[in-house]
Design a protein around this motif. Structure first.
Motif, PDB file in Angstrom:
ATOM      1  N   ARG A 155      32.334-106.163  32.556  1.00 22.41           N
ATOM      2  CA  ARG A 155      31.236-106.276  33.516  1.00 22.41           C
ATOM      3  C   ARG A 155      29.900-106.519  32.823  1.00 22.41           C
ATOM      4  N   THR A 156      29.682-105.885  31.678  1.00 16.39           N
ATOM      5  CA  THR A 156      28.438-106.088  30.935  1.00 16.39           C
ATOM      6  C   THR A 156      28.289-107.533  30.500  1.00 16.39           C
ATOM      7  N   ARG A 157      29.388-108.115  29.977  1.00 16.72           N
ATOM      8  CA  ARG A 157      29.330-109.505  29.563  1.00 16.72           C
ATOM      9  C   ARG A 157      29.068-110.435  30.748  1.00 16.72           C
ATOM     10  N   ALA A 158      29.728-110.179  31.856  1.00 20.62           N
ATOM     11  CA  ALA A 158      29.536-111.019  33.035  1.00 20.62           C
ATOM     12  C   ALA A 158      28.097-110.923  33.544  1.00 20.62           C
ATOM     13  N   ARG A 159      27.567-109.709  33.568  1.00 23.09           N
ATOM     14  CA  ARG A 159      26.187-109.536  34.045  1.00 23.09           C
ATOM     15  C   ARG A 159      25.191-110.160  33.081  1.00 23.09           C
ATOM     16  N   THR A 160      25.501-110.130  31.798  1.00 20.04           N
ATOM     17  CA  THR A 160      24.647-110.785  30.811  1.00 20.04           C
ATOM     18  C   THR A 160      24.613-112.278  31.056  1.00 20.04           C
ATOM     19  N   LEU A 192      21.282-114.304  32.143  1.00 18.28           N
ATOM     20  CA  LEU A 192      20.820-115.409  31.314  1.00 18.28           C
ATOM     21  C   LEU A 192      20.592-116.656  32.167  1.00 18.28           C
ATOM     22  N   LEU A 193      21.537-116.969  33.019  1.00 24.44           N
ATOM     23  CA  LEU A 193      21.421-118.164  33.852  1.00 24.44           C
ATOM     24  C   LEU A 193      20.249-118.061  34.824  1.00 24.44           C
ATOM     25  N   ILE A 194      20.073-116.899  35.414  1.00 27.62           N
ATOM     26  CA  ILE A 194      18.970-116.702  36.354  1.00 27.62           C
ATOM     27  C   ILE A 194      17.625-116.807  35.637  1.00 27.62           C
ATOM     28  N   ALA A 195      17.518-116.152  34.493  1.00 26.04           N
ATOM     29  CA  ALA A 195      16.264-116.195  33.732  1.00 26.04           C
ATOM     30  C   ALA A 195      15.918-117.614  33.326  1.00 26.04           C
ATOM     31  N   ALA A 196      16.932-118.358  32.904  1.00 28.17           N
ATOM     32  CA  ALA A 196      16.688-119.741  32.485  1.00 28.17           C
ATOM     33  C   ALA A 196      16.218-120.587  33.665  1.00 28.17           C
ATOM     34  N   GLY A 202      15.836-124.424  26.422  1.00 38.57           N
ATOM     35  CA  GLY A 202      16.558-125.670  26.246  1.00 38.57           C
ATOM     36  C   GLY A 202      17.967-125.586  26.777  1.00 38.57           C
ATOM     37  N   CYS A 203      18.420-126.679  27.377  1.00 41.87           N
ATOM     38  CA  CYS A 203      19.748-126.707  27.999  1.00 41.87           C
ATOM     39  C   CYS A 203      20.848-126.483  26.985  1.00 41.87           C
ATOM     40  N   SER A 204      20.735-127.053  25.791  1.00 41.05           N
ATOM     41  CA  SER A 204      21.805-126.927  24.808  1.00 41.05           C
ATOM     42  C   SER A 204      21.959-125.486  24.342  1.00 41.05           C
ATOM     43  N   MET A 205      20.844-124.780  24.152  1.00 40.14           N
ATOM     44  CA  MET A 205      20.928-123.383  23.728  1.00 40.14           C
ATOM     45  C   MET A 205      21.491-122.515  24.850  1.00 40.14           C
ATOM     46  N   LEU A 206      21.131-122.823  26.078  1.00 42.47           N
ATOM     47  CA  LEU A 206      21.664-122.088  27.220  1.00 42.47           C
ATOM     48  C   LEU A 206      23.174-122.258  27.305  1.00 42.47           C
ATOM     49  N   GLU A 207      23.644-123.487  27.162  1.00 44.70           N
ATOM     50  CA  GLU A 207      25.084-123.744  27.230  1.00 44.70           C
ATOM     51  C   GLU A 207      25.813-123.047  26.082  1.00 44.70           C
ATOM     52  N   GLN A 208      25.222-123.053  24.898  1.00 44.13           N
ATOM     53  CA  GLN A 208      25.827-122.377  23.748  1.00 44.13           C
ATOM     54  C   GLN A 208      26.024-120.888  24.038  1.00 44.13           C
ATOM     55  N   THR A 209      24.991-120.254  24.563  1.00 46.01           N
ATOM     56  CA  THR A 209      25.081-118.821  24.865  1.00 46.01           C
ATOM     57  C   THR A 209      26.072-118.564  25.993  1.00 46.01           C
ATOM     58  N   GLU A 210      26.076-119.445  26.985  1.00 45.24           N
ATOM     59  CA  GLU A 210      27.035-119.300  28.084  1.00 45.24           C
ATOM     60  C   GLU A 210      28.461-119.362  27.557  1.00 45.24           C
ATOM     61  N   ARG A 211      28.746-120.300  26.674  1.00 47.91           N
ATOM     62  CA  ARG A 211      30.098-120.426  26.116  1.00 47.91           C
ATOM     63  C   ARG A 211      30.473-119.198  25.299  1.00 47.91           C
ATOM     64  N   GLU A 212      29.530-118.648  24.564  1.00 49.42           N
ATOM     65  CA  GLU A 212      29.803-117.427  23.806  1.00 49.42           C
ATOM     66  C   GLU A 212      30.218-116.293  24.735  1.00 49.42           C
ATOM     67  N   LEU A 213      29.548-116.192  25.879  1.00 48.28           N
ATOM     68  CA  LEU A 213      29.832-115.120  26.823  1.00 48.28           C
ATOM     69  C   LEU A 213      31.117-115.366  27.607  1.00 48.28           C
ATOM     70  N   VAL A 233      26.040-122.523  36.334  1.00 40.78           N
ATOM     71  CA  VAL A 233      27.007-122.521  35.236  1.00 40.78           C
ATOM     72  C   VAL A 233      27.361-123.947  34.828  1.00 40.78           C
ATOM     73  N   SER A 234      27.539-124.148  33.536  1.00 37.94           N
ATOM     74  CA  SER A 234      27.961-125.457  33.028  1.00 37.94           C
ATOM     75  C   SER A 234      29.463-125.498  32.775  1.00 37.94           C
ATOM     76  N   GLN A 235      30.061-124.327  32.543  1.00 38.34           N
ATOM     77  CA  GLN A 235      31.509-124.234  32.347  1.00 38.34           C
ATOM     78  C   GLN A 235      32.124-123.894  33.712  1.00 38.34           C
ATOM     79  N   LYS A 236      32.716-124.865  34.366  1.00 35.72           N
ATOM     80  CA  LYS A 236      33.120-124.704  35.770  1.00 35.72           C
ATOM     81  C   LYS A 236      34.470-123.998  35.927  1.00 35.72           C
ATOM     82  N   PHE A 237      35.475-124.417  35.190  1.00 38.30           N
ATOM     83  CA  PHE A 237      36.839-123.901  35.332  1.00 38.30           C
ATOM     84  C   PHE A 237      37.204-123.775  36.815  1.00 38.30           C
TER      85      PHE A 237
END
Length: 299
Positions: A8-13, A17-21, A29-40, A218-222
């Motif tokens: 839950r912590t990871r999901a909320r993070t 992140l997406l809301i703040a951005a 920057g979009c690329s840094m946002l996507e990088q962090t999203e993929r990490e999470l 979200v950029s990673q749709k799945f």
């Protein structure tokens, strides 16, 4: 295997992140946002799972490559043939966090049902070399693994796709792709997905408990819910009723969207990781019924 607070912590993070951005008009920057999203999303745990005690006899370690791979890229895989010659073979696609060493228990359960198993770590997981995975890269890895499975089990009527959790979305994408191909010899007998979700935005919204329109961020749709009606093979959808991470209602929604022949198997009291173990007899019966359906190979 992962704890609910961690999940839950990871999901909320991710949601925060997406809301703040969005509110800040993407100052990082979009690329840094996507990088962090993929990490999470993938939240890779390095090293070997603490409960892994070594490979059983008969498991072969493979290294798969593709012409498009860079110099330091490969797919590490395990091939575990069944005792019965020419047994049906399953491509196993795991979810986030744990590499293959954390999934051996489920591979053992699949093989005990009489299947040979080809299991892969996506690039960036375990011994698979590569950068941080993305939705596109794990889809590509699944296709490369499928091409290899065709050489291990040439009979399309004896090949199945199995995906667990996030791997369920990878499996649906692969099955959809096979359904649009023209070569019947490339296809699969059936699709099995377990403990999975409709799309990433839905699960992120569910876990983070937010009214924000996450699906637009979200950029990673799945996005399995928009693909599963294009799957042209029998589908078995399995979910534990006590799954604390992914609600079983997501599997019900996927079942409603899929075409016949299909089967929804809800394992009473099953959690995210133990449905195959505690519902072994129900699982076996559902698989037998699935494979008894009239033959229609997609691919």
């Amino acid at each position: 295997m992962s704890s609910l607070p961690f999940f839950r912590t990871r999901a909320r993070t991710l949601v925060s992140l997406l809301i703040a951005a969005a509110l800040a008009v993407l100052p990082i920057g979009c690329s840094m946002l996507e990088q962090t999203e993929r990490e999470l999303v993938f939240r890779i745990e390095p090293g070997t799972a603490s409960w892994f005690s070594g490979l059983p006899d008969g498991v072969q370690e493979l290294e798969l490559t593709a012409p498009a791979f860079a110099e330091k890229q490969n797919i590490h895989a395990w091939w575990w043939p069944a005792e019965q010659a020419d047994a049906p073979a399953v491509l196993y696609l795991h979810g986030s966090r744990w590499n293959l060493t954390g999934h051996l228990f489920r591979l053992e359960q699949i093989r005990a049902l009489g299947f040979s198993v080809l299991a892969i770590d996506y690039r960036g997981f375990g011994k698979s070399l590569g950068e941080l995975p993305s939705e596109a890269s794990v889809y590509e890895d699944a296709r490369i693994a499928w091409d290899h499975l065709k050489s291990l089990q040439p009979d399309a009527t004896k090949r199945l796709i199995y995906g667990h959790s996030l791997g369920g979305a990878v499996a649906v994408d692969l099955a959809t792709d096979l359904g649009q191909a023209s070569d019947d010899s490339a296809g699969a007998r059936a699709l099995i997905i377990e403990s999975t979700f409709t799309n990433l935005a839905d699960i992120a919204t569910e876990v983070a408990d937010t009214p924000w329109p996450i699906r637009w961020l979200v950029s990673q749709k799945f996005d399995s819910i928009d693909k599963i009606d294009k799957v042209g093979m029998p589908v078995l959808i399995v979910h534990g009723t006590a799954d604390p991470y992914v609600p079983a209602r997501f599997s019900k929604e996927l079942y409603d969207a899929a075409h016949q022949p299909k089967r929804l198997l809800l394992i009473e009291g099953g959690t995210h990781n133990n449905s195959m173990r505690i519902g072994r007899q129900e699982y076996r019966k559902a698989l037998d019924e699935l494979l008894a359906q009239p033959l229609s190979i997609s691919g």
